[in-house]
Motif scaffolding. Sequence first.
Motif, PDB file in Angstrom:
ATOM      1  N   CYS A 158     -16.381 -26.815  18.566  1.00 33.55           N
ATOM      2  CA  CYS A 158     -17.507 -27.742  18.584  1.00 33.55           C
ATOM      3  C   CYS A 158     -17.060 -29.258  18.797  1.00 33.55           C
ATOM      4  CB  CYS A 158     -18.264 -27.957  17.245  1.00 33.55           C
ATOM      5  SG  CYS A 158     -17.643 -28.380  16.073  1.00 33.55           S
ATOM      6  N   PRO A 159     -17.766 -30.078  19.420  1.00 31.62           N
ATOM      7  CA  PRO A 159     -17.180 -31.245  19.954  1.00 31.62           C
ATOM      8  C   PRO A 159     -16.732 -32.113  18.702  1.00 31.62           C
ATOM      9  CG  PRO A 159     -19.422 -30.966  20.915  1.00 31.62           C
ATOM     10  CD  PRO A 159     -19.031 -29.897  20.179  1.00 31.62           C
ATOM     11  N   GLU A 160     -17.399 -32.088  17.469  1.00 32.50           N
ATOM     12  CA  GLU A 160     -16.842 -32.555  16.220  1.00 32.50           C
ATOM     13  C   GLU A 160     -15.158 -32.197  16.102  1.00 32.50           C
ATOM     14  OE1 GLU A 160     -20.996 -32.830  16.624  1.00 32.50           O
ATOM     15  OE2 GLU A 160     -19.693 -31.246  16.487  1.00 32.50           O
ATOM     16  N   GLU A 161     -14.712 -31.147  16.587  1.00 31.11           N
ATOM     17  CA  GLU A 161     -13.551 -30.699  15.954  1.00 31.11           C
ATOM     18  C   GLU A 161     -12.623 -30.888  17.205  1.00 31.11           C
ATOM     19  OE1 GLU A 161     -14.626 -26.394  13.427  1.00 31.11           O
ATOM     20  OE2 GLU A 161     -14.683 -26.281  15.788  1.00 31.11           O
ATOM     21  N   SER A 162     -12.962 -31.440  18.070  1.00 30.47           N
ATOM     22  CA  SER A 162     -11.916 -31.464  19.472  1.00 30.47           C
ATOM     23  C   SER A 162     -10.975 -32.548  18.937  1.00 30.47           C
ATOM     24  CB  SER A 162     -12.701 -32.096  20.499  1.00 30.47           C
ATOM     25  OG  SER A 162     -13.484 -33.227  20.292  1.00 30.47           O
ATOM     26  N   LEU A 163     -11.252 -33.539  18.295  1.00 27.63           N
ATOM     27  CA  LEU A 163     -10.161 -34.471  18.033  1.00 27.63           C
ATOM     28  C   LEU A 163      -8.919 -34.004  16.930  1.00 27.63           C
ATOM     29  CD1 LEU A 163      -8.945 -37.278  17.755  1.00 27.63           C
ATOM     30  CD2 LEU A 163     -10.574 -38.107  15.912  1.00 27.63           C
ATOM     31  N   ASP A 164      -9.404 -33.312  15.880  1.00 28.35           N
ATOM     32  CA  ASP A 164      -8.535 -32.799  14.808  1.00 28.35           C
ATOM     33  C   ASP A 164      -7.670 -31.668  15.720  1.00 28.35           C
ATOM     34  OD1 ASP A 164      -9.636 -34.299  12.931  1.00 28.35           O
ATOM     35  OD2 ASP A 164     -10.861 -32.766  12.444  1.00 28.35           O
ATOM     36  N   ILE A 165      -8.045 -30.748  16.638  1.00 29.63           N
ATOM     37  CA  ILE A 165      -7.272 -29.730  17.139  1.00 29.63           C
ATOM     38  C   ILE A 165      -6.200 -30.700  18.158  1.00 29.63           C
ATOM     39  CG2 ILE A 165      -7.255 -27.894  18.702  1.00 29.63           C
ATOM     40  CD1 ILE A 165      -9.987 -27.155  17.641  1.00 29.63           C
ATOM     41  N   SER A 166      -6.902 -31.447  18.881  1.00 29.41           N
ATOM     42  CA  SER A 166      -6.131 -32.166  19.724  1.00 29.41           C
ATOM     43  C   SER A 166      -4.662 -33.020  18.936  1.00 29.41           C
ATOM     44  CB  SER A 166      -6.808 -33.392  20.566  1.00 29.41           C
ATOM     45  OG  SER A 166      -7.614 -33.003  21.230  1.00 29.41           O
ATOM     46  N   ALA A 201     -20.999 -35.013  27.608  1.00 31.84           N
ATOM     47  CA  ALA A 201     -20.441 -34.669  26.107  1.00 31.84           C
ATOM     48  C   ALA A 201     -18.986 -34.494  26.178  1.00 31.84           C
ATOM     49  CB  ALA A 201     -21.183 -33.451  25.668  1.00 31.84           C
ATOM     50  N   LEU A 202     -18.427 -33.857  27.175  1.00 29.74           N
ATOM     51  CA  LEU A 202     -17.032 -33.741  27.209  1.00 29.74           C
ATOM     52  C   LEU A 202     -16.295 -35.000  27.617  1.00 29.74           C
ATOM     53  CD1 LEU A 202     -14.568 -31.184  26.981  1.00 29.74           C
ATOM     54  CD2 LEU A 202     -15.105 -31.363  29.687  1.00 29.74           C
ATOM     55  N   SER A 203     -16.930 -35.725  28.424  1.00 30.44           N
ATOM     56  CA  SER A 203     -16.408 -36.733  28.816  1.00 30.44           C
ATOM     57  C   SER A 203     -16.311 -37.972  27.482  1.00 30.44           C
ATOM     58  CB  SER A 203     -16.978 -37.731  29.980  1.00 30.44           C
ATOM     59  OG  SER A 203     -16.625 -38.938  30.126  1.00 30.44           O
ATOM     60  N   LYS A 204     -17.199 -37.924  26.630  1.00 31.55           N
ATOM     61  CA  LYS A 204     -17.342 -38.368  25.509  1.00 31.55           C
ATOM     62  C   LYS A 204     -16.332 -38.010  24.667  1.00 31.55           C
ATOM     63  CE  LYS A 204     -20.335 -40.016  21.631  1.00 31.55           C
ATOM     64  NZ  LYS A 204     -21.503 -39.980  21.179  1.00 31.55           N
ATOM     65  N   CYS A 205     -15.775 -36.925  24.382  1.00 35.33           N
ATOM     66  CA  CYS A 205     -14.821 -36.360  23.593  1.00 35.33           C
ATOM     67  C   CYS A 205     -13.641 -36.800  24.244  1.00 35.33           C
ATOM     68  CB  CYS A 205     -15.066 -34.909  23.632  1.00 35.33           C
ATOM     69  SG  CYS A 205     -16.581 -34.022  22.511  1.00 35.33           S
ATOM     70  N   ARG A 206     -13.420 -36.740  25.454  1.00 38.64           N
ATOM     71  CA  ARG A 206     -11.956 -37.111  25.838  1.00 38.64           C
ATOM     72  C   ARG A 206     -11.848 -38.573  25.795  1.00 38.64           C
ATOM     73  NH1 ARG A 206     -10.762 -38.284  31.556  1.00 38.64           N
ATOM     74  NH2 ARG A 206     -12.754 -39.535  31.308  1.00 38.64           N
ATOM     75  N   ASP A 207     -12.849 -39.456  25.837  1.00 36.33           N
ATOM     76  CA  ASP A 207     -12.585 -40.861  25.721  1.00 36.33           C
ATOM     77  C   ASP A 207     -12.138 -41.147  24.274  1.00 36.33           C
ATOM     78  OD1 ASP A 207     -13.333 -41.256  28.403  1.00 36.33           O
ATOM     79  OD2 ASP A 207     -15.302 -41.899  27.824  1.00 36.33           O
ATOM     80  N   ILE A 208     -12.963 -40.507  23.320  1.00 32.83           N
ATOM     81  CA  ILE A 208     -12.383 -40.497  21.861  1.00 32.83           C
ATOM     82  C   ILE A 208     -11.163 -40.154  21.685  1.00 32.83           C
ATOM     83  CG2 ILE A 208     -12.759 -40.043  19.562  1.00 32.83           C
ATOM     84  CD1 ILE A 208     -16.157 -39.633  20.407  1.00 32.83           C
ATOM     85  N   VAL A 209     -10.597 -38.946  21.917  1.00 32.43           N
ATOM     86  CA  VAL A 209      -9.394 -38.230  21.748  1.00 32.43           C
ATOM     87  C   VAL A 209      -8.378 -39.158  22.412  1.00 32.43           C
ATOM     88  CG1 VAL A 209      -8.132 -36.376  21.881  1.00 32.43           C
ATOM     89  CG2 VAL A 209     -10.323 -36.120  21.451  1.00 32.43           C
ATOM     90  N   GLN A 210      -8.543 -39.530  23.741  1.00 36.22           N
ATOM     91  CA  GLN A 210      -7.216 -40.034  24.329  1.00 36.22           C
ATOM     92  C   GLN A 210      -7.270 -41.690  23.851  1.00 36.22           C
ATOM     93  OE1 GLN A 210      -7.725 -40.466  28.506  1.00 36.22           O
ATOM     94  NE2 GLN A 210      -9.396 -41.911  28.384  1.00 36.22           N
TER      95      GLN A 210
END
Length: 250
Positions: A158-166, A201-210
Amino acid sequence: MYTALKELPKLVVPSGLLGRVNLVNASIEKATRESGRHESPRLVAVSKKQPVEKIRFAYRECGLRHFGENYAQELRDKAWDLQFGDYGDVRWHFIGHLQSNKIRTLLSISGLWIIESVDSVKLASILNRYWGLEEREGMLNVMVQVNTSYEEGKSGCCPEESLDISQHIVENCGNLKLTGLMAIGKFGHDYSTGPNPDFLALSKCRDIVQKLLRRPLELSMGMSDDYLQAIRAGSNSVRVGTAIFGPRGQ
C-alpha cells in the motif's frame, strides 16, 4: 533512432510487429514533446506468453533491448534460448509477483536487469541475501511495487508502506540498488474526468521517498492502454505488451 541491424537468413518476420513498434516509438516521442520533457521514457516490451521468435525479431529488426516478463520460469526459458545468438545486451525486467520458491531461478538468469515487483521488507531481504550468494558483479536493480488502487488480489504494497520498504532497501540491503517505484494502474479509468489517480498517487509516493532518502527515483507506470497518459504524468519507464506484440497466442 535505432541503427538497422543485419538481417538473418531464415528469420521469420512476425506480421505487423515492426509497424507496431514504430507506431509506439512515434507515439512516445510525441507524448514526450507535448509534455515538455527532453528525454523519452524507457520502452519495456512485455513479452509474457509471446514466442521467443517475436523477441528475436523485436531485438534484431526493431532495436528493442528491454523486455518484461511476469513468470520466472518463462523468463529463464527465453533467456536460455537467447543465449544461442548475438543477444548479449538484452535487459530483462521481471514485473510479476515473485514467489519465494522462484527467487533462485530468477536470480540465476543471465541478463536480469531489474526486479520491479518488490513489495515487502521480507522479499527485499531475501533478494539481498541470495544476490550476494550468486556472486554476480554489481548490485541488483529493484523497484518497489505499490498497489496505488488498493485492489484486492493485486500485488504491491500500500502507498503508506512504500517509504519503509524503500528505506529498508537503501539502508539494509547492500546488494540491491533502489531505482524507483512501480504501479499497475486500475483498468478502465475515464480520462475525460482527469488524470489517472493511480499515476498521481505513485508520483506522490515517489516524491516523498526520494526527498527523504535524498536520491532520484524513477516512475514505472503505463501499459498498452494508458502509456501515453502515463508519460504525460511523468513516467520514466512504460511497459507495453499487446500494442507491440499483438494479442497473445497470435
